[in-house]
Design an enzyme around this catalytic site. Structure first.
Site, PDB file in Angstrom:
ATOM      1  N   ASP A   1     128.126 -12.381 -43.092  1.00  0.00           N
ATOM      2  CA  ASP A   1     127.148 -11.939 -42.101  1.00  0.00           C
ATOM      3  C   ASP A   1     127.675 -12.330 -40.722  1.00  0.00           C
ATOM      4  O   ASP A   1     128.424 -13.293 -40.591  1.00  0.00           O
ATOM      5  CB  ASP A   1     125.782 -12.565 -42.355  1.00  0.00           C
ATOM      6  CG  ASP A   1     124.668 -11.684 -41.801  1.00  0.00           C
ATOM      7  OD1 ASP A   1     123.977 -11.014 -42.586  1.00  0.00           O
ATOM      8  OD2 ASP A   1     124.513 -11.645 -40.551  1.00  0.00           O
TER       9      ASP A   1
ATOM     10  N   THR B   1     119.851  -0.171 -41.334  1.00  0.00           N
ATOM     11  CA  THR B   1     119.904   1.031 -40.496  1.00  0.00           C
ATOM     12  C   THR B   1     118.499   1.286 -39.959  1.00  0.00           C
ATOM     13  O   THR B   1     117.779   2.141 -40.474  1.00  0.00           O
ATOM     14  CB  THR B   1     120.380   2.252 -41.315  1.00  0.00           C
ATOM     15  OG1 THR B   1     119.603   2.333 -42.513  1.00  0.00           O
ATOM     16  CG2 THR B   1     121.846   2.149 -41.680  1.00  0.00           C
TER      17      THR B   1
ATOM     18  N   GLU C   1     120.814   2.070 -52.900  1.00  0.00           N
ATOM     19  CA  GLU C   1     120.087   0.971 -53.525  1.00  0.00           C
ATOM     20  C   GLU C   1     118.605   1.329 -53.556  1.00  0.00           C
ATOM     21  O   GLU C   1     118.069   1.816 -52.566  1.00  0.00           O
ATOM     22  CB  GLU C   1     120.318  -0.280 -52.670  1.00  0.00           C
ATOM     23  CG  GLU C   1     119.610  -1.493 -53.137  1.00  0.00           C
ATOM     24  CD  GLU C   1     119.987  -1.830 -54.568  1.00  0.00           C
ATOM     25  OE1 GLU C   1     121.183  -1.985 -54.848  1.00  0.00           O
ATOM     26  OE2 GLU C   1     119.063  -1.918 -55.406  1.00  0.00           O
ATOM     27  N   PHE C   2     117.963   1.061 -54.687  1.00  0.00           N
ATOM     28  CA  PHE C   2     116.554   1.455 -54.805  1.00  0.00           C
ATOM     29  C   PHE C   2     115.620   0.256 -54.968  1.00  0.00           C
ATOM     30  O   PHE C   2     114.477   0.411 -55.386  1.00  0.00           O
ATOM     31  CB  PHE C   2     116.375   2.408 -55.995  1.00  0.00           C
ATOM     32  CG  PHE C   2     117.287   3.600 -55.937  1.00  0.00           C
ATOM     33  CD1 PHE C   2     117.023   4.646 -55.066  1.00  0.00           C
ATOM     34  CD2 PHE C   2     118.431   3.661 -56.716  1.00  0.00           C
ATOM     35  CE1 PHE C   2     117.878   5.740 -54.984  1.00  0.00           C
ATOM     36  CE2 PHE C   2     119.288   4.751 -56.645  1.00  0.00           C
ATOM     37  CZ  PHE C   2     119.017   5.789 -55.779  1.00  0.00           C
ATOM     38  N   LEU C   3     116.115  -0.948 -54.644  1.00  0.00           N
ATOM     39  CA  LEU C   3     115.290  -2.122 -54.933  1.00  0.00           C
ATOM     40  C   LEU C   3     114.008  -2.143 -54.100  1.00  0.00           C
ATOM     41  O   LEU C   3     113.968  -1.660 -52.971  1.00  0.00           O
ATOM     42  CB  LEU C   3     116.073  -3.420 -54.724  1.00  0.00           C
ATOM     43  CG  LEU C   3     116.576  -3.822 -53.347  1.00  0.00           C
ATOM     44  CD1 LEU C   3     115.485  -4.448 -52.494  1.00  0.00           C
ATOM     45  CD2 LEU C   3     117.712  -4.820 -53.502  1.00  0.00           C
TER      46      LEU C   3
ATOM     47  N   LYS D   1     118.806   8.941 -52.180  1.00  0.00           N
ATOM     48  CA  LYS D   1     118.013   7.841 -51.638  1.00  0.00           C
ATOM     49  C   LYS D   1     116.897   8.340 -50.715  1.00  0.00           C
ATOM     50  O   LYS D   1     115.731   7.968 -50.867  1.00  0.00           O
ATOM     51  CB  LYS D   1     118.954   6.887 -50.888  1.00  0.00           C
ATOM     52  CG  LYS D   1     118.270   5.830 -50.079  1.00  0.00           C
ATOM     53  CD  LYS D   1     117.621   4.781 -50.940  1.00  0.00           C
ATOM     54  CE  LYS D   1     116.718   3.916 -50.116  1.00  0.00           C
ATOM     55  NZ  LYS D   1     116.586   2.585 -50.581  1.00  0.00           N
TER      56      LYS D   1
ATOM     57  N   PHE E   1     102.008   4.701 -57.828  1.00  0.00           N
ATOM     58  CA  PHE E   1     102.035   5.157 -56.430  1.00  0.00           C
ATOM     59  C   PHE E   1     100.894   6.112 -56.113  1.00  0.00           C
ATOM     60  O   PHE E   1     101.026   7.027 -55.313  1.00  0.00           O
ATOM     61  CB  PHE E   1     103.404   5.755 -56.069  1.00  0.00           C
ATOM     62  CG  PHE E   1     104.300   4.723 -55.452  1.00  0.00           C
ATOM     63  CD1 PHE E   1     104.716   3.637 -56.200  1.00  0.00           C
ATOM     64  CD2 PHE E   1     104.684   4.799 -54.126  1.00  0.00           C
ATOM     65  CE1 PHE E   1     105.501   2.641 -55.648  1.00  0.00           C
ATOM     66  CE2 PHE E   1     105.469   3.807 -53.547  1.00  0.00           C
ATOM     67  CZ  PHE E   1     105.882   2.729 -54.315  1.00  0.00           C
TER      68      PHE E   1
ATOM     69  N   ALA F   1      95.200   4.668 -53.245  1.00  0.00           N
ATOM     70  CA  ALA F   1      94.788   5.047 -51.889  1.00  0.00           C
ATOM     71  C   ALA F   1      94.425   3.796 -51.104  1.00  0.00           C
ATOM     72  O   ALA F   1      94.052   2.773 -51.675  1.00  0.00           O
ATOM     73  CB  ALA F   1      93.594   5.989 -51.962  1.00  0.00           C
TER      74      ALA F   1
ATOM     75  N   CYS G   1     111.325   0.390 -44.946  1.00  0.00           N
ATOM     76  CA  CYS G   1     112.032   1.546 -45.527  1.00  0.00           C
ATOM     77  C   CYS G   1     111.293   2.865 -45.390  1.00  0.00           C
ATOM     78  O   CYS G   1     111.737   3.754 -44.663  1.00  0.00           O
ATOM     79  CB  CYS G   1     112.326   1.287 -46.995  1.00  0.00           C
ATOM     80  SG  CYS G   1     113.553   0.008 -47.225  1.00  0.00           S
TER      81      CYS G   1
HETATM   82  C1  UDX Z   1     110.594   1.223 -51.034  1.00  0.00           C
HETATM   83  C2  UDX Z   1     111.019   1.972 -52.303  1.00  0.00           C
HETATM   84  O1  UDX Z   1     110.014   1.829 -53.300  1.00  0.00           O
HETATM   85  C3  UDX Z   1     112.345   1.443 -52.799  1.00  0.00           C
HETATM   86  O2  UDX Z   1     112.770   2.184 -53.937  1.00  0.00           O
HETATM   87  C4  UDX Z   1     113.363   1.572 -51.684  1.00  0.00           C
HETATM   88  O3  UDX Z   1     114.605   1.031 -52.089  1.00  0.00           O
HETATM   89  C5  UDX Z   1     112.888   0.861 -50.429  1.00  0.00           C
HETATM   90  O4  UDX Z   1     111.604   1.342 -50.057  1.00  0.00           O
HETATM   91  P1  UDX Z   1     109.500  -1.175 -50.548  1.00  0.00           P
HETATM   92  O5  UDX Z   1     109.643  -0.883 -49.085  1.00  0.00           O
HETATM   93  O6  UDX Z   1     109.866  -2.538 -51.055  1.00  0.00           O
HETATM   94  O7  UDX Z   1     110.387  -0.152 -51.399  1.00  0.00           O
HETATM   95  O8  UDX Z   1     107.975  -0.936 -50.898  1.00  0.00           O
HETATM   96  P2  UDX Z   1     107.112  -0.065 -51.934  1.00  0.00           P
HETATM   97  O9  UDX Z   1     106.777  -0.874 -53.114  1.00  0.00           O
HETATM   98  O10 UDX Z   1     107.735   1.260 -52.163  1.00  0.00           O
HETATM   99  O11 UDX Z   1     105.783   0.115 -51.079  1.00  0.00           O
HETATM  100  C6  UDX Z   1     105.816   0.763 -49.809  1.00  0.00           C
HETATM  101  C7  UDX Z   1     104.472   0.766 -49.163  1.00  0.00           C
HETATM  102  O12 UDX Z   1     103.621   1.698 -49.828  1.00  0.00           O
HETATM  103  C8  UDX Z   1     103.711  -0.561 -49.140  1.00  0.00           C
HETATM  104  O13 UDX Z   1     103.142  -0.736 -47.861  1.00  0.00           O
HETATM  105  C9  UDX Z   1     102.641  -0.375 -50.205  1.00  0.00           C
HETATM  106  O14 UDX Z   1     101.493  -1.157 -49.942  1.00  0.00           O
HETATM  107  C10 UDX Z   1     102.348   1.116 -50.073  1.00  0.00           C
HETATM  108  N1  UDX Z   1     101.788   1.721 -51.290  1.00  0.00           N
HETATM  109  C11 UDX Z   1     102.498   1.708 -52.453  1.00  0.00           C
HETATM  110  C12 UDX Z   1     100.537   2.329 -51.240  1.00  0.00           C
HETATM  111  O15 UDX Z   1      99.877   2.372 -50.192  1.00  0.00           O
HETATM  112  N2  UDX Z   1     100.040   2.914 -52.373  1.00  0.00           N
HETATM  113  C13 UDX Z   1     100.716   2.913 -53.548  1.00  0.00           C
HETATM  114  O16 UDX Z   1     100.210   3.470 -54.523  1.00  0.00           O
HETATM  115  C14 UDX Z   1     101.989   2.294 -53.584  1.00  0.00           C
END
Ligand code: UDX
Length: 445
Positions: free
Chosen positions: A32, A93, A157-159, A213, A258, A261, A269
């Site tokens: 880093d 990014t 990456e999809f984490l 992605k 997902f 509501a 992201c």
């Molecule tokens: C996301 C993608 O899921 C991941 O695959 C990618 O690599 C990076 O972006 P992350 O940002 O960790 O991951 O969060 P995520 O779990 O996807 O949730 C995103 C947002 O959506 C959160 O603010 C969460 O509260 C909201 N959300 C999620 C909802 O409002 N409703 C849902 O049903 C699910």
């Protein structure tokens, strides 16, 4: 001989990836440009909250008692170039200031620093989320700066934050954009363990890998905004969006994940990725294909304003002046300390700016929230947060909030009114304890 791996950029993605690579048995060197980060990581500590990551790091960081010693960190590009057979570029990014497009300067700087120093065969693997076309451009740069046996691959990456360790060690798919069989072979070797466990391994060209992605994140954002649009209609028609989501989720083609509501998505992201995707499509002359994402974005942002209006209504309908508002949750999602583009903090900030006296609680995110919004008040416990409150807003669905005792909280508030911005609390439990309970997209009664 086993491949030696470097990881460039040690944020969420890089720190997790480095620890996971060491766990898979490789010798790993993380880099880093921020020396403090390297100091922290070298001591086996993680500069953010991510369940399980600190334990995994401590298990492998060299110099820590009982560790495998396979993981080290440095600020030296020379050391990284000399060490690695495979270099993973994991820098961030962010959204460009004042634009939808993403800021590629960290990626460009990483390639610019590494490429001229590469004097032995290497595979450089991009993991950062980038606009489609970036990999082709960076491959040309490598050809010019490091001719010979240096090659590029793209491996998105999809984490998910909160599940980063599990998602990295046991990915639900591995996607690699490659230009040669050799590159594919190297990546099959890197990911041999998860492949053997059954993770699907999808081989594509560069642009498809980059698009996988951004399209995955666009789909997830669309799914959330879809259910939030249904919540708006449910509110207008006196329907119940939670029941609706449950019912449509039984259709396997739709699926129940997902579809929660509430006040919508945030974080580092989804919001910036859909905007960067629209910007890039515009540059490619395909902007019409993604105009729906503008609607996805605006449905999402409308949720925050709607929560502010529900809160205003709850405290009398006109102004927040002199009203005490308790906010449970500051992070953009539970099990994280990340407050980037957090809907919860955004709502808290809006009410504060309109004269409300806002007190915020969060199990892990207070320090980061305070840095971003120093003028909000913060409390150590949920009970302290709601003391004297005219309305309680539940804005991040931490487990600890579901386990709160509404009767105990009811004893210290000024008014027993709770608004559930995440549809995660049990309405019956709160109503039984004498609370007026309102949730987004659900009937009032
Ligand atoms: C996301 C993608 O899921 C991941 O695959 C990618 O690599 C990076 O972006 P992350 O940002 O960790 O991951 O969060 P995520 O779990 O996807 O949730 C995103 C947002 O959506 C959160 O603010 C969460 O509260 C909201 N959300 C999620 C909802 O409002 N409703 C849902 O049903 C699910």
């Amino acid at each position: 001989m086993a491949l030696r791996i470097t990881v460039i950029g040690t944020g969420y993605l890089g720190a997790t990836h480095a620890a996971a690579m060491a766990e898979l048995g490789f010798e790993v060197l993380g880099l880093d440009v921020v020396p403090e980060k390297i100091e922290t990581l070298s001591a086996g500590r993680v500069p953010m909250y991510e369940p399980g990551l600190e334990e995994l790091l401590a298990k492998h960081v060299a110099g820590i008692e009982g560790s495998s010693g396979r993981l080290r960190f440095t600020t030296s590009w020379e050391e990284v170039a000399e060490f690695g057979d495979v270099h993973f570029v994991c820098v961030n990014t962010p959204q460009k200031h004042g634009e939808y497009a993403c800021d590629m300067s960290f990626v460009d700087a990483a390639f610019g620093s590494l490429a001229p120093l590469l004097t032995r065969p290497a595979l450089v693997v991009g993991k950062s989320t980038v606009p489609v076309g970036s990999a082709a451009r960076l491959a040309r740069l490598l050809d010019e700066e490091a001719p010979g046996e240096v090659e590029l691959a793209w491996n998105p990456e999809f984490l998910r934050e909160g599940f980063a360790v599990g998602d990295t060690l046991h990915p639900d798919r591995i996607v690699v954009g490659v230009a040669s069989e050799r590159a594919e072979k190297v990546l099959r070797e890197v990911y041999a363990t998860p492949i053997a466990e059954g993770s699907p391994f999808v081989v594509t060209d560069f642009p498809t890998a980059e698009l996988v992605k951004t399209s995955a994140n666009s789909f997830l954002a669309t799914k959330i905004s879809f259910i939030n649009a249904m919540a708006e209609v449910c509110e207008a028609a006196d329907g119940d969006v939670v029941k609706l989501a449950e019912a449509i989720g039984h259709d396997e083609r739709i699926g129940s994940k997902f579809l929660r509501a509430g006040i919508g998505f945030g974080g580092g992201c989804l919001p910036k990725d859909i905007r960067a995707f629209m910007a890039r499509a515009g540059e490619l002359g395909a902007d019409q294909a993604l105009t729906f994402l503008r609607e996805v974005d605006s449905i999402n942002m409308r949720r925050r304003g709607h929560m502010v209006e529900l809160a205003r209504e709850a405290v009398g309908g006109t102004s927040f002046l002199g009203k005490r508002v308790a906010v449970l949750g500051a992070t953009f999602k539970p099990d994280s300390d990340d407050v980037r583009d957090s809907p919860a903090l955004n709502v808290a900030g809006q009410i504060h700016l309109q004269g409300g006296q806002v007190t915020v609680h969060d199990p892990k995110g207070i320090e980061n929230a305070r840095r971003l919004f120093p003028t909000l008040a913060y409390a150590e416990t949920a009970l302290e947060t709601v003391r004297g409150a005219d309305v309680v807003l539940h804005l991040t669905e931490w487990r600890e909030y579901r386990e709160l005792d509404p009767a105990e909280l009811g004893g210290v508030v000024s008014h027993r009114i709770v608004l559930d911005g995440r549809n995660a609390l049990d309405p019956a439990k709160w109503r039984e304890a004498g609370w007026t309970f309102r949730a987004m997209g659900r009937p009032r009664a």
